[in-house]
Design an enzyme around this catalytic site. Structure first.
Site, PDB file in Angstrom:
ATOM      1  N   ASP A 133      22.078  40.382  19.423  1.00 53.09           N
ATOM      2  CA  ASP A 133      21.886  41.447  20.408  1.00 53.09           C
ATOM      3  C   ASP A 133      21.321  40.858  21.691  1.00 53.09           C
ATOM      4  O   ASP A 133      20.859  39.709  21.723  1.00 53.09           O
ATOM      5  CB  ASP A 133      20.969  42.540  19.849  1.00 53.09           C
ATOM      6  CG  ASP A 133      19.611  42.011  19.472  1.00 53.09           C
ATOM      7  OD1 ASP A 133      18.806  41.741  20.380  1.00 53.09           O
ATOM      8  OD2 ASP A 133      19.374  41.829  18.251  1.00 53.09           O
ATOM      9  N   ALA A 134      21.370  41.642  22.749  1.00 55.44           N
ATOM     10  CA  ALA A 134      21.015  41.121  24.077  1.00 55.44           C
ATOM     11  C   ALA A 134      19.588  40.597  24.114  1.00 55.44           C
ATOM     12  O   ALA A 134      19.294  39.620  24.815  1.00 55.44           O
ATOM     13  CB  ALA A 134      21.211  42.218  25.123  1.00 55.44           C
TER      14      ALA A 134
END
Length: 350
Positions: free
Chosen positions: A215-216
């Site tokens: 995820d970011a």
């Protein structure tokens, strides 16, 4: 008037006109006496019966030459002999097709030592030593003979049990994904993504895709390759490829947290647990821990720590199987080494 011959049959020497006969000349012919031989005498001397009849004949090979030596016979052309057929029984232990080494014909493919050299395993001479020591395996069979040719595109080659990738077009990369970047090859919203880092390789014709996602807000190790089979197995939970994370969580962890995470925590999509848990540091109300698990569900590490009451502040993935992030800087790429690639293939049974 001629005088009569004597009674004993000898000619009268005083008669010069009387011609001596063959017996009277002591066995000498007219030619030996200086006269011209007749045809009968010439044919008798030369051994040619046809000469007496006035016909030309072939010389007798056994006839003597002027020096009294026999003439040598003309060389005869050798005649081809018929092949001999052996009726002997075959040996009990003899070479057969079953004894031939398994693999492509000697005229096809590439020599094994050259394949190992091109794959970066060792030089050709060192590769020959590896083969003679029985440390090289091709398609599940140990190879000790030199000069075996293989198909680099399809053969499975291992050295000391570690697979060697011999296909030239396969790419295996390790990326240290920075925090805030998307794990996608492109982003419709214009946010920075993995595709921006490998854009030059993609423009050159390489078809790359990332193995799994981060995820970011999570940074760290992300694998990219064009081997679809490897990528699929690395992401599939049945192969249980381990992944290691460094997590900075809020609060000071109690002793029982690690045991609880290893025994398993019930989540909304089923139970989950970690394989290993190590508390590294507690400082200013934060705890640094290292956890290893083979789960691949979305946000699995964050959800586990949320379940035990310690939300994640920072999360970095440091290892995937045999590949470690090390001191690689964020946003950089590196090509995986032979041992790392071999370890990945071995972990998923390829």
């Amino acid at each position: 008037m001629k005088k009569p011959a004597r009674r004993d049959g000898t000619p009268d020497r005083n008669n010069k006109k009387q011609r001596p006969t063959r017996s009277e000349a002591g066995g000498r012919t007219r030619s030996e006496a200086g006269g011209r031989p007749d045809r009968a005498e010439a044919g008798h001397r030369s051994g040619r019966p046809d000469a007496a009849k006035g016909k030309p004949g072939r010389p007798d090979p056994a006839a003597k030459n002027k020096r009294g030596k026999p003439k040598s016979a003309k060389p005869q052309r050798a005649q081809a002999q018929a092949p001999k057929i052996s009726n002997a029984k075959p040996a009990r232990h003899q070479y057969s097709d079953a004894d031939r080494p398994v693999g492509p014909p000697q005229g096809d493919g590439m020599r094994l030592q050259k394949v190992l050299a091109q794959a970066g395993v060792a030089s050709r001479r060192a590769a020959e030593e590896l083969i003679s020591q029985g440390r090289v395996e091709v398609d599940g069979r140990i190879v000790i003979e030199q000069g075996l040719r293989i198909d680099p595109e399809n053969a499975v080659v291992r050295v000391d049990g570690v697979r060697v990738v011999v296909q030239k077009d396969l790419v295996h990369l390790a990326l240290n994904k920075p925090r805030g970047w998307q794990s996608t090859m492109s982003d419709d919203l214009g946010r920075p993504c993995v595709g921006d880092i490998v854009s030059e390789r993609v423009a050159a014709g390489q078809r790359l895709f990332h193995v799994g996602r981060l995820d970011a807000d999570t940074e760290g190790l992300l694998l990219l390759t064009n081997d679809g089979d490897l990528a699929h197995r690395l992401m599939h939970p049945s192969f249980e490829v381990s992944k290691t994370y460094l997590a900075t969580v809020s609060g000071a962890l109690e002793r029982g947290v690690g045991k609880k995470l290893k025994e398993g925590v019930e989540l909304e999509d089923g139970p989950a647990k970690v394989d290993t848990f190590t508390l590294l540091d507690i400082n200013e109300g934060k705890s640094l821990v290292r956890v290893t698990l083979h789960e691949g569900r979305k946000h699995i590490v964050r959800r586990l720590f949320d379940a035990v009451g310690h939300p994640v502040i920072r999360l970095v993935r440091t290892d995937i199987g045999a590949v470690a992030l090390g001191d690689q800087r964020p946003g950089t790429l590196r090509v995986l080494g032979r041992g790392e690639v071999g370890g990945l293939y071995g972990a998923v049974g390829l």
